[in-house]
Motif scaffolding. Structure first.
Motif, mmCIF file in Angstrom:
data_model
loop_
_atom_site.group_PDB
_atom_site.id
_atom_site.type_symbol
_atom_site.label_atom_id
_atom_site.label_comp_id
_atom_site.label_asym_id
_atom_site.label_seq_id
_atom_site.Cartn_x
_atom_site.Cartn_y
_atom_site.Cartn_z
ATOM 1 N N HIS A 1 0.812 -1.207 0.000
ATOM 2 C CA HIS A 1 0.000 0.000 0.000
ATOM 3 C C HIS A 1 0.851 1.265 0.000
ATOM 4 C CE1 HIS A 1 -2.947 -2.953 1.271
ATOM 5 N NE2 HIS A 1 -3.903 -2.059 1.141
ATOM 6 N N ALA A 2 0.302 2.310 -0.580
ATOM 7 C CA ALA A 2 0.828 3.651 -0.377
ATOM 8 C C ALA A 2 0.150 4.233 0.856
ATOM 9 C CB ALA A 2 0.546 4.526 -1.587
ATOM 10 N N LEU A 3 0.934 4.955 1.648
ATOM 11 C CA LEU A 3 0.427 5.580 2.874
ATOM 12 C C LEU A 3 0.760 7.061 2.847
ATOM 13 C CD1 LEU A 3 1.763 2.825 5.293
ATOM 14 C CD2 LEU A 3 -0.572 3.043 4.420
ATOM 15 N N ALA A 4 -0.113 7.866 3.391
ATOM 16 C CA ALA A 4 0.097 9.304 3.289
ATOM 17 C C ALA A 4 -0.468 10.027 4.505
ATOM 18 C CB ALA A 4 -0.575 9.845 2.029
ATOM 19 N N TRP A 5 0.011 11.232 4.665
ATOM 20 C CA TRP A 5 -0.528 12.170 5.648
ATOM 21 C C TRP A 5 -0.988 13.423 4.901
ATOM 22 C CZ3 TRP A 5 -1.411 11.127 10.689
ATOM 23 C CH2 TRP A 5 -0.750 10.023 11.256
ATOM 24 N N PRO B 1 -7.633 25.375 9.822
ATOM 25 C CA PRO B 1 -8.949 26.018 9.957
ATOM 26 C C PRO B 1 -9.254 26.935 8.780
ATOM 27 C CG PRO B 1 -7.763 26.101 12.031
ATOM 28 C CD PRO B 1 -6.794 25.573 11.015
ATOM 29 N N GLY B 2 -10.402 26.729 8.166
ATOM 30 C CA GLY B 2 -10.837 27.571 7.069
ATOM 31 C C GLY B 2 -10.154 27.318 5.744
ATOM 32 N N LYS B 3 -9.354 26.244 5.666
ATOM 33 C CA LYS B 3 -8.621 25.954 4.433
ATOM 34 C C LYS B 3 -8.946 24.565 3.924
ATOM 35 C CE LYS B 3 -4.753 29.065 5.348
ATOM 36 N NZ LYS B 3 -3.265 29.208 5.359
ATOM 37 N N GLU B 4 -8.542 24.301 2.692
ATOM 38 C CA GLU B 4 -8.752 22.982 2.119
ATOM 39 C C GLU B 4 -7.713 21.992 2.674
ATOM 40 O OE1 GLU B 4 -10.617 24.291 -2.217
ATOM 41 O OE2 GLU B 4 -8.684 23.277 -2.110
ATOM 42 N N ARG B 5 -8.030 20.719 2.532
ATOM 43 C CA ARG B 5 -7.086 19.700 2.947
ATOM 44 C C ARG B 5 -5.919 19.630 1.970
ATOM 45 N NH1 ARG B 5 -9.861 14.157 3.961
ATOM 46 N NH2 ARG B 5 -10.015 14.180 1.690
ATOM 47 N N TYR C 1 -4.625 16.595 11.235
ATOM 48 C CA TYR C 1 -3.809 15.725 10.393
ATOM 49 C C TYR C 1 -4.539 14.402 10.167
ATOM 50 C CZ TYR C 1 0.139 18.879 10.613
ATOM 51 O OH TYR C 1 0.960 19.975 10.465
ATOM 52 N N TYR C 2 -4.591 13.994 8.912
ATOM 53 C CA TYR C 2 -5.277 12.775 8.518
ATOM 54 C C TYR C 2 -4.288 11.801 7.875
ATOM 55 C CZ TYR C 2 -9.495 15.653 8.877
ATOM 56 O OH TYR C 2 -10.499 16.482 9.319
ATOM 57 N N GLY D 1 -8.527 11.710 11.800
ATOM 58 C CA GLY D 1 -7.831 12.968 12.047
ATOM 59 C C GLY D 1 -7.418 13.152 13.491
ATOM 60 N N THR D 2 -6.289 13.830 13.667
ATOM 61 C CA THR D 2 -5.803 14.185 14.994
ATOM 62 C C THR D 2 -5.330 15.641 14.938
ATOM 63 O OG1 THR D 2 -4.291 13.537 16.787
ATOM 64 C CG2 THR D 2 -3.461 13.289 14.554
ATOM 65 N N LEU D 3 -5.696 16.418 15.946
ATOM 66 C CA LEU D 3 -5.445 17.860 15.933
ATOM 67 C C LEU D 3 -4.057 18.183 16.461
ATOM 68 C CD1 LEU D 3 -6.424 20.794 15.577
ATOM 69 C CD2 LEU D 3 -7.382 20.631 17.898
#
Length: 123
Positions: free
Chosen positions: A32-36, A41-45, A93-94, A116-118
């Motif tokens: 698998h490929a894995l990513a973060w 706040p107020g922005k795109e991922r 962060y996802y 997600g984790t803040l």
């Protein structure tokens, strides 16, 4: 399968954090490929970093030289070591995974996502 991200928190600028993402229900994680990714706040991922099935790693320009992605296939876990954190790194962060492990990992439309984790960087 499921992804569970952890390790976020509140840290002052210049400090470090290590995020973890545990994957369950997956076989042959090494394919698998894995990513973060992260979303401020107020922005795109935005894409942050990824590692493909050959363990090649890539980073966005904003984190290059400060963040390190790694994987432990035996533990079904992907990590993001974040050093020299800055206020602009504040985001949720996802982690994400995809079976197309040999693809160019920054542009894969990832199949599986964690919750997600803040991360908050502030003095």
């Amino acid at each position: 399968f499921q992804l569970q991200a952890s390790g976020g928190g509140l840290v002052p600028p210049g400090n470090s954090l290590r995020l973890s993402c545990a994957l369950s229900g997956v076989n042959n994680l090494d394919y698998h490929a894995l990513a973060w990714f992260r979303q401020a706040p107020g922005k795109e991922r935005d894409w942050v970093s990824c590692i493909n099935s050959a363990d090649s790693t890539l980073y966005s320009d904003s984190v290059k030289g400060r963040f390190t992605i790694s994987r432990d296939n035996a533990r079904n876990t992907v990590y993001l070591q974040m050093n020299d954190l800055r206020p602009e790194d504040t985001a949720v962060y996802y982690c994400a995974a995809d079976r197309r492990g040999g693809s160019y990992c920054p542009i894969i439309p990832y199949e599986y996502w964690g919750q997600g984790t803040l991360v908050t960087v502030s003095s």
